[in-house]
Write an enzyme that holds these catalytic residues in place. Structure first.
Site, short mmCIF file in Angstrom:
data_model
loop_
_atom_site.label_atom_id
_atom_site.label_comp_id
_atom_site.label_asym_id
_atom_site.label_seq_id
_atom_site.Cartn_x
_atom_site.Cartn_y
_atom_site.Cartn_z
N TRP A 419 0.84 -1.20 0.00
CA TRP A 419 0.00 0.00 0.00
C TRP A 419 0.87 1.25 0.00
CZ3 TRP A 419 -0.45 4.36 2.91
CH2 TRP A 419 -1.56 5.18 2.66
N TYR A 423 1.25 3.92 -3.02
CA TYR A 423 0.75 5.28 -2.78
C TYR A 423 1.86 6.31 -3.03
CZ TYR A 423 -2.18 8.94 -0.85
OH TYR A 423 -2.93 10.08 -0.70
N ASP A 439 -6.22 -0.41 -0.29
CA ASP A 439 -6.74 0.80 0.34
C ASP A 439 -8.21 0.61 0.73
OD1 ASP A 439 -6.29 3.90 0.72
OD2 ASP A 439 -8.25 3.65 -0.24
#
Length: 484
Positions: A419, A423, A439
């Site tokens: 994640w 990101y 997410d």
């Protein structure tokens, strides 16, 4: 890069603004190249040649039209259609103040100089050095027309190491000297009476400025950034220069107005490129929305808010640390902790009127920091230390690796999972295909109710969104806001 002559011909004859910046019209009988919306008398089709970018037209020996100002055209999405290696090379070239040698550039990209030269010849029809010179000369052309900066300052701002070299390259490309261009300017203004420099960043509409500002304002770093009265402001340090910039919007002119205060003349080109990435001004929104619009859920969001842009970051390292701080906590909490980080480890300076501005700390400033007392867990502080150490040691490479390589190099560090890697790639590195499938907001949006989808299901559905999955993620988050 190949263009469809029939499509280009129809667009220029209609002066279709949708094609502004997508290609340029070079007129062989006059030696001038124009935007497809140029108000000048239309040349005969047999006398024109089409180029995907202004840099290629300039490199081919054509000089820019003084009426339609090709330097003021929206950013061309054509660069996004070239090979990954060429695109990375272009982004690296734009991020540096001065030109790197072919060998240095190839080494940073992990390829041979011969292979890189062949790729540029195949995709752009010119060498990296020729493209660099054409782009920088075009940037200088805009400064000559729009500011009162001395020619010498413009030369260094565009990245040339000497005025003599700048004059030679400029005259070779435009068949006139910088002084001749300056004399032909209708009006010259530096922007404000206090020495603030003004830049214009053009884009192809639509642009949801209010949505961009709301996104950035919610995450504004205390003491460094702020959004107030429709203007984005931040302090920065770049190549030893410190300053403050403010970015406003001129809706009718389809451009952002940037006011830069400080001794930052040599960094103007880098500032313009960083802001274009921060506000995603070169996004090919038509192509993105064409692909994503095939998904009914995303199509509804596109209908509500056309012209999607992916908010980027001023500095990848800064954003990476902020993403790590934001793991498993709210946006407000992460912003607060980031503010404490700036207070403790960052620098500061006073502007000409005495206002104090803070600066986000560099990796060097954070070397050996223990990050205690910021409100972090012991493991989160350890993750920050590991990331800083890896950055200083060169194990974390921000030179625009591909998505898979980026995720591999950062997920080996303690406390960084997929994640966080995705990101950072999505916003810190502006990688359009990054997709944080785990997410919670994305899973909730895809679940269509209290039950959430699973990461594997999200990945499977997003496969049809390639290479624009990051924009798909942004639309999913927007769909949750629309429900509230």
């Amino acid at each position: 890069m190949r263009l469809d002559p029939e499509t280009c011909a129809r667009a220029r004859l209609a002066r279709d603004r949708r094609f502004d910046g997508r290609f340029f019209v070079a007129v062989r009988t006059t030696g001038i190249f124009c935007r497809p919306v140029c108000p000048a008398r239309l040349p005969l089709e047999r006398n024109v040649t089409y180029y995907p970018t202004a840099a290629e037209a300039a490199q081919a020996g054509f000089r820019p039209c003084l009426r339609c100002r090709p330097d003021a055209a929206p950013g061309s999405p054509a660069w996004g259609l070239v090979s990954t290696t060429v695109r990375r090379a272009l982004q690296l070239m734009r991020s540096e103040r001065e030109a790197a040698s072919m060998e240095t550039l190839a080494e940073r990209l992990g390829v041979s100089s011969r292979y890189l030269r062949r790729l540029f010849s195949e995709h752009l029809g010119a060498s990296p050095q020729a493209i660099w010179q054409a782009e920088r000369a075009l940037f200088a052309f805009g400064l000559l027309r729009d500011t009162s900066l001395p020619v010498a300052d413009i030369a260094f701002a565009a990245g040339f190491g000497s005025l003599r070299r700048f004059n030679a390259v400029f005259k070779q490309i435009y068949q006139r000297t910088p002084t001749e261009v300056r004399k032909g300017s209708v009006s010259v203004s530096s922007g404000t009476s206090d020495g603030t420099l003004r830049l214009f960043l053009h884009y192809r509409p639509p642009l949801q400025w209010e949505r961009l500002l709301a996104f950035l304002g919610q995450r504004a770093l205390p003491g460094v950034e702020q959004v107030i009265d429709g203007v984005y402001q931040r302090s920065f340090s770049l190549d030893g220069s410190r300053g403050v910039l403010r970015v406003g919007h001129e809706f009718s002119a389809h451009r952002l107005v940037v006011e830069v205060q400080g001794q930052v003349g040599t960094s103007l080109y880098q500032i313009s490129q960083r802001l274009r990435r921060l506000f995603d001004l070169d996004a090919d929104t038509d192509e993105i929305e064409k692909v994503l619009g095939c998904d009914p859920l995303l199509a509804e969001q596109i209908r509500r808010s056309p012209g999607i842009r992916l908010p980027g970051a001023w500095d990848p390292f800064e954003y990476a640390l902020r993403a790590i701080l934001g793991q498993q906590i709210s946006v407000a909490a992460a912003t607060t902790i980031a503010g404490r980080l700036v207070d403790r480890y960052g620098g500061s300076f006073r502007d000409d009127v005495g206002n104090v501005h803070k600066l986000f700390p560099t990796a060097t400033q954070l070397a050996g920091a223990d990050f205690s007392g910021l409100g972090l867990t012991r493991k989160r502080a350890e993750t920050l230390r590991s990331f800083v150490e890896a950055t200083l040691a060169g194990r974390v490479n921000f030179d625009l690796p591909d998505l898979e390589d980026w995720c591999e190099q950062v997920t080996v560090l303690p406390g960084i999972g997929d994640w966080t890697a995705q990101y950072i790639a999505m916003r810190g590195l502006s990688m359009p295909d990054a997709f944080p499938a785990s997410d919670l907001g994305i899973l909730k949006a895809l679940g269509g109710g209290p039950d959430k989808a699973r990461p594997k299901e999200a990945l499977a559905r997003a496969e049809a969104w390639r290479p624009w999955r990051a924009y798909g993620a942004l639309l999913l988050w927007q769909s949750l806001q629309a429900e509230n």
